[in-house]
Design a protein around this motif. Structure first.
Motif, PDB file in Angstrom:
ATOM      1  N   VAL A  87       7.541   5.513  15.795  1.00 37.09           N
ATOM      2  CA  VAL A  87       8.022   6.167  14.571  1.00 37.09           C
ATOM      3  C   VAL A  87       6.887   6.931  13.901  1.00 37.09           C
ATOM      4  CG1 VAL A  87       8.940   5.782  12.247  1.00 37.09           C
ATOM      5  CG2 VAL A  87       9.914   4.545  14.190  1.00 37.09           C
ATOM      6  N   SER A 132       9.206  -0.247   9.893  1.00 37.38           N
ATOM      7  CA  SER A 132       9.711   0.956  10.573  1.00 37.38           C
ATOM      8  C   SER A 132      11.200   0.797  10.816  1.00 37.38           C
ATOM      9  CB  SER A 132       8.987   1.177  11.906  1.00 37.38           C
ATOM     10  OG  SER A 132       9.221   0.106  12.807  1.00 37.38           O
ATOM     11  N   GLU A 134      14.341   2.550  13.115  1.00 40.97           N
ATOM     12  CA  GLU A 134      14.509   3.385  14.308  1.00 40.97           C
ATOM     13  C   GLU A 134      15.984   3.634  14.609  1.00 40.97           C
ATOM     14  OE1 GLU A 134      11.198   0.487  14.316  1.00 40.97           O
ATOM     15  OE2 GLU A 134      13.245   0.040  15.030  1.00 40.97           O
ATOM     16  N   TRP A 136      18.271   5.074  17.698  1.00 43.85           N
ATOM     17  CA  TRP A 136      18.197   5.388  19.124  1.00 43.85           C
ATOM     18  C   TRP A 136      19.488   6.016  19.609  1.00 43.85           C
ATOM     19  CZ3 TRP A 136      13.441   4.038  21.133  1.00 43.85           C
ATOM     20  CH2 TRP A 136      12.699   3.092  20.417  1.00 43.85           C
ATOM     21  N   LEU A 143      14.402   7.866  21.043  1.00 39.08           N
ATOM     22  CA  LEU A 143      14.238   7.681  19.609  1.00 39.08           C
ATOM     23  C   LEU A 143      14.506   9.030  18.944  1.00 39.08           C
ATOM     24  CD1 LEU A 143      13.326   5.893  17.203  1.00 39.08           C
ATOM     25  CD2 LEU A 143      10.985   6.653  17.677  1.00 39.08           C
ATOM     26  N   GLY A 146      14.076   8.262  12.393  1.00 39.35           N
ATOM     27  CA  GLY A 146      13.477   7.024  11.907  1.00 39.35           C
ATOM     28  C   GLY A 146      12.670   7.253  10.655  1.00 39.35           C
ATOM     29  N   GLN A 175      21.169   7.833  10.692  1.00 38.69           N
ATOM     30  CA  GLN A 175      20.113   6.855  10.420  1.00 38.69           C
ATOM     31  C   GLN A 175      20.191   6.349   8.982  1.00 38.69           C
ATOM     32  OE1 GLN A 175      16.168   7.955   9.291  1.00 38.69           O
ATOM     33  NE2 GLN A 175      16.447   5.919   8.442  1.00 38.69           N
TER      34      GLN A 175
END
Length: 206
Positions: A87, A132, A134, A136, A143, A146, A175
């Motif tokens: 990230v 962090s 993430e 996906w 990735l 993020g 996200q």
């Protein structure tokens, strides 16, 4: 920037300035600054704590998820604290302040962030720690979006993030929506989104 020795840097006097040292003092200072409401940014080799005079906040249970985001979300999955280095690398390569290459998230600041969660004693405040987040792409394992953020008590604050918009349109919105649901499930009371921006209001920020 405009400097006011009594109030701070910047036209709105939103910034303070401190040395960014590679020692135990810097993570202690960052933990204390977060407790007092500052976003610990960096630049030009300095720690630049920023206090948003106006900030966008959201209660996680009030996150608005539109139909388009719901449809897009089927191809992705969210994790937390599984790929910190990836990230950070994506943020440093894909985001910038004024021009490519001037991302404020420097390696020195990242090392300080990593040590904040280990601060103990009189400097410890509200379990402050960095994390962090993430997103996906499930089929490819890529990735695609993020962020780096931090917790303090029952509040989570977004610090900085990235999204591979050209390759995965809408991934950034997915996200944010997924993170909002995760924060709700984890019992967080407030999500501090920082500066007031349109896309933050789109998910319910105010």
């Amino acid at each position: 920037p405009i400097v006011d020795s009594e109030r701070g840097l910047g036209e709105g006097n939103e910034f303070l300035c401190a040395e960014l040292r590679d020692d135990e003092r810097t993570p202690q200072l960052i933990a204390l600054l977060i407790w007092h409401g500052f976003l610990p940014m960096g630049g030009h080799g300095f720690l630049l704590p920023k206090i948003h005079l106006q900030r966008c906040i959201l209660e996680p249970q009030e996150v608005h998820i539109g139909r388009k985001v719901r449809r897009s979300a089927k191809g992705y999955h969210l994790t937390v604290d599984t790929a910190w280095s990836m990230v950070v690398d994506h943020i440093q390569r894909l985001t910038f302040t004024s021009e490519p290459g001037d991302c404020w998230l420097s390696d020195e600041l990242v090392r300080a962030y990593e040590r904040v969660g280990k601060v103990r004693g009189k400097w410890q405040r509200g379990g402050v720690a960095f994390h962090s987040v993430e997103l996906w792409h499930t089929e490819s394992g890529e990735l695609v979006a993020g962020e780096v953020g931090y917790t303090c008590g029952s509040m989570y604050s977004s610090a900085t993030g990235f999204s591979r918009k050209a390759e995965y349109p809408g991934a950034g919105s997915v996200q944010l929506a997924a993170l909002g649901r995760w924060l709700q499930a984890s019992g967080f009371a407030i999500w501090d989104l920082g500066m007031d921006m349109g896309y933050k209001r789109d998910i319910g920020g105010r």
